[in-house]
Scaffold this active site. Structure first.
Site, mmCIF file in Angstrom:
data_model
loop_
_atom_site.group_PDB
_atom_site.id
_atom_site.type_symbol
_atom_site.label_atom_id
_atom_site.label_comp_id
_atom_site.label_asym_id
_atom_site.label_seq_id
_atom_site.Cartn_x
_atom_site.Cartn_y
_atom_site.Cartn_z
ATOM 1 N N CYS A 1 -3.957 5.128 -29.966
ATOM 2 C CA CYS A 1 -3.474 4.148 -28.995
ATOM 3 C C CYS A 1 -4.476 3.769 -27.915
ATOM 4 O O CYS A 1 -4.498 2.618 -27.475
ATOM 5 C CB CYS A 1 -2.177 4.616 -28.347
ATOM 6 N N GLN B 1 -3.330 7.281 -39.971
ATOM 7 C CA GLN B 1 -2.040 6.662 -39.680
ATOM 8 C C GLN B 1 -2.121 5.169 -39.959
ATOM 9 O O GLN B 1 -3.137 4.548 -39.682
ATOM 10 C CB GLN B 1 -1.703 6.850 -38.192
ATOM 11 N N ASP C 1 -1.249 2.701 -38.285
ATOM 12 C CA ASP C 1 -0.803 2.598 -36.899
ATOM 13 C C ASP C 1 -0.808 1.156 -36.410
ATOM 14 O O ASP C 1 -1.560 0.320 -36.911
ATOM 15 C CB ASP C 1 -1.787 3.405 -36.044
ATOM 16 N N HIS D 1 0.105 -0.947 -32.391
ATOM 17 C CA HIS D 1 0.689 -0.921 -31.050
ATOM 18 C C HIS D 1 1.070 -2.325 -30.670
ATOM 19 O O HIS D 1 0.247 -3.233 -30.765
ATOM 20 C CB HIS D 1 -0.288 -0.294 -30.064
ATOM 21 N N LYS E 1 12.639 7.189 -29.715
ATOM 22 C CA LYS E 1 12.027 6.722 -30.965
ATOM 23 C C LYS E 1 13.037 6.668 -32.093
ATOM 24 O O LYS E 1 14.112 7.291 -32.020
ATOM 25 C CB LYS E 1 10.871 7.635 -31.360
#
Length: 582
Positions: free
Chosen positions: A271, A318, A320, A322, A402
């Site tokens: 992140c 991941q 991933d 954001h 979450k």
RNA sequence: GCCCGAGUGGCGCAAUGGUAGCGCAACCGACUUGUAAUCGGUAGGCUAGCGGGUUCGAAUCCCCUCUCGGGCUCCA
């Protein structure tokens, strides 16, 4: 009482009988607890010596004796003082007695054994039918790692021998699907002592599966307005202090690397790079949402005992992303992620998974109001999409609530796959904001999310889910061409060339082996299509098609076979041929 | 990290105090084959560790370290 409740009662009773058996075979036994669990039961003991698997048959025999003796289970109610006397030499039981709110406690007795227990139990030991002790393990008293470790015996129990046999057979089948076993057999991955535990080498076939998944993943993200980014795998320690990771997760980070007097660490999350990209310029409310996606490799120092093949590792990638958005965009963004996750699950054949909504834990940052709002909006989205979910109270991350999607492996263990996390912490710590239509700065809402989980875990689960029989589009090798004799090799080669033009992955097995041997090997490698070519095929310019299901489809023109395979690949079909089971 | 168990040629296994065997794979040769194992031969390990100890002698017993397995705890 339902069948399931009866079964549970019987399993619980079996654990008491096992405790009695252990009591009679060992001296000075201290008893922990012994509940029924899925498929069976366990009981925790403190014993003078460690148990070994060789002890189990003796204990089983003793259980049978008790079962045959047909002792009744007798329920008694006593007050705490009596209970303390009854269990005077049982410290764990005393601890439990002290904690009961009522002064009356119940005791169940059978044969020579009495246990503190709420019940219910079967009427008599003879109601115990088919059981088997399966394994022994260490387990902390009350699941607390600061407490003493007891010895746990696990067993399974069913209403009939046939059901027990069925269960054991299913277990044996499941073990064949274990990704660690298949990973070796199918040449997918390896882990080396020389490199380090939990660090995965992807072999060409595994890497190909991964590439196909990643290509699909990227395309679907680009379609949905994600921007692909790349950020470094190491960063200055100071950054992780700012983020709070150093404080919260120091034990799970690889030690710092010192360069030029500066300390760097391997990143445990992706992140921060994304935040710095966001913060590299001033953002307007009109720019939002911004969605940065990265197949980002992270490193976490997981404790040695938890590593598990590719499913739990120390270095993993991941899928991933954001999402930086305004508060009014949360619901739409979460909905978009959930739909994408659903698409991923269905594309890869996972039709059976669990959704969990995790709420505020004991250690948290942000205001309770923020938590409640965010949790509500997650719940609202789940309800609007009509997705059934379970609440996982207190299991949120310290920085926000979450939604997790859990996948099951062959043996039934649930693994966290996709996750969507709202984050109140990082926007504040890094001053991540946007300029609103009022000209003022507002904090952004940040959503961390994956729609697969990690490539390692996902491929592990995928391998177990399919038992290595991957759908054609994911099969590293899709076609093996098997020439019957040497004189057919040229023709086989020609076919391979034609398949290559259609981007169908094929290989000619030109070894000086018998056809049936080549078929056997292709079967064991679970290759979807076998094209057999001999005199007949060469003469008629055809191929004979065999499927890994064992079906001999017969002779077809290459054109027919090509278009069949192409259609199956393009449809990302779960089966190698319409109507086939694999 | 904790408890228990295990670690033998590429893979799967055997040999529990007396100089390490088998199958598959690999390599060589023969066979030229019709839908899940053709035949013969060759080579390959000093038994996780260039760890320590017991013993006349250790794969086998003990200790240390590493790794793996089953659980427990954990899993941002």
């Amino acid at each position: 009482m339902t069948k399931e409740e009866n079964l549970e009662k019987m399993r619980h009773s079996t654990s008491h009988v096992m405790a009695e058996a252990v009591q009679s075979l060992f001296t000075g036994v201290r008893f922990g607890i012994g509940p029924a669990i899925e498929d069976g039961f366990y009981y925790d003991f403190e014993l003078a010596r460690p148990l070994t698997p060789e002890d189990l048959p003796a204990i089983e025999n003793k259980i049978r004796e008790i079962v045959d003796a047909d002792y009744p289970f007798i329920r008694e109610e006593v007050d705490k003082e009596e209970a303390r006397q009854l269990f005077a030499d049982q410290p764990y039981k005393l601890e439990l007695i002290d904690e009961f709110p009522d002064n009356r406690v119940t005791i169940y007795k059978q044969g020579s054994f009495a246990d503190l227990c709420r019940g219910p139990h079967v009427a008599s030991t003879s109601e115990i039918k088919a059981f088997k002790l399966t394994h022994i393990a260490g387990a902390y008293w009350r699941g607390d790692e600061r407490s003493p470790m007891l010895q746990r015996i696990y067993g399974v129990a069913f209403d009939s021998e046939a059901e027990l046999e069925g269960y054991l057979a299913r277990q044996a089948e499941a073990m064949k699907r274990d990704h660690r076993k298949l990973g070796k057999e199918l040449d997918i991955f390896s882990i080396h002592e020389e490199i380090g535990p939990g660090l995965v080498c992807w072999h060409p076939r595994g890497a190909l599966i991964r590439q196909i998944i990643e290509d699909f993943w990227k395309a679907e993200h680009i379609k949905r307005g994600y921007d692909i980014v790349y950020t470094p795998h190491i960063a200055k320690l100071a950054l992780w202090k700012t983020s709070g990771h150093w404080d919260f997760y120091r034990d799970y980070l690889y030690s710092p690397i010192e360069v030029e007097g500066q300390e760097y660490i391997l990143r445990p999350m992706n992140c921060l790079g994304h935040i710095l990209i966001y913060n590299s310029q001033l953002r307007s409310y009109r720019d939002l949402p911004l969605r940065y996606a990265e197949l980002g490799t992270v490193y976490r120092y997981e404790r040695t005992g938890v590593l598990h093949g590719m499913a739990r590792v120390r270095g993993f990638t991941q899928d991933d992303a954001h999402i930086f958005c305004r508060p009014d965009q949360i619901e739409a963004e979460v909905a978009g992620v959930l739909k994408l996750a659903q698409l991923m699950m269905s594309t890869f054949g996972f039709n059976d998974y669990e959704l969990l909504l995790s709420t505020r834990p004991e250690r948290y940052v942000g205001s309770i109001q923020m938590w409640d709002e965010a949790t509500d909006s997650l719940a609202t989205v789940l309800e609007k999409l009509e997705l059934p979910y379970d609440l996982d109270p207190g299991e949120g991350v310290f920085y926000g609530p979450k939604i997790d999607i859990k996948l099951r492996d062959a043996l039934g263990h649930a693994w966290q796959g996709p996750t969507i996390q709202v984050d109140f912490n990082l926007p504040e710590r890094f001053d991540v904001c946007y300029i609103g239509d009022d000209g003022a700065e507002h904090p952004v809402v940040m959503i961390h999310r994956t729609v697969l989980g990690s490539m390692e875990r996902f491929v592990a689960c995928l391998t177990e889910h399919y038992g290595g029989v991957f759908p054609v589009w994911l099969s590293p090798l899709q076609v093996v061409i098997i020439p019957i004799a040497d004189r057919h090799v040229d023709y086989a080669q020609q076919i391979k060339n034609e398949l290559e033009e259609e981007a169908i992955r094929s290989r000619v097995d030109e070894r000086a082996e018998r056809m049936s041997w080549k078929i056997r090997e292709a079967q064991l490698q679970k290759i979807p299509y076998m094209l057999i070519v001999g005199d007949k095929e060469v003469e008629s310019s055809n191929v004979s098609l065999r499927l890994r299901s064992g079906e001999d489809v017969g002779m077809r023109s290459l054109l027919q076979v090509k278009s069949l395979i192409k259609a199956v690949i393009e449809a990302r079909a779960q089966t190698a041929l319409e109507g086939e089971s694999i």
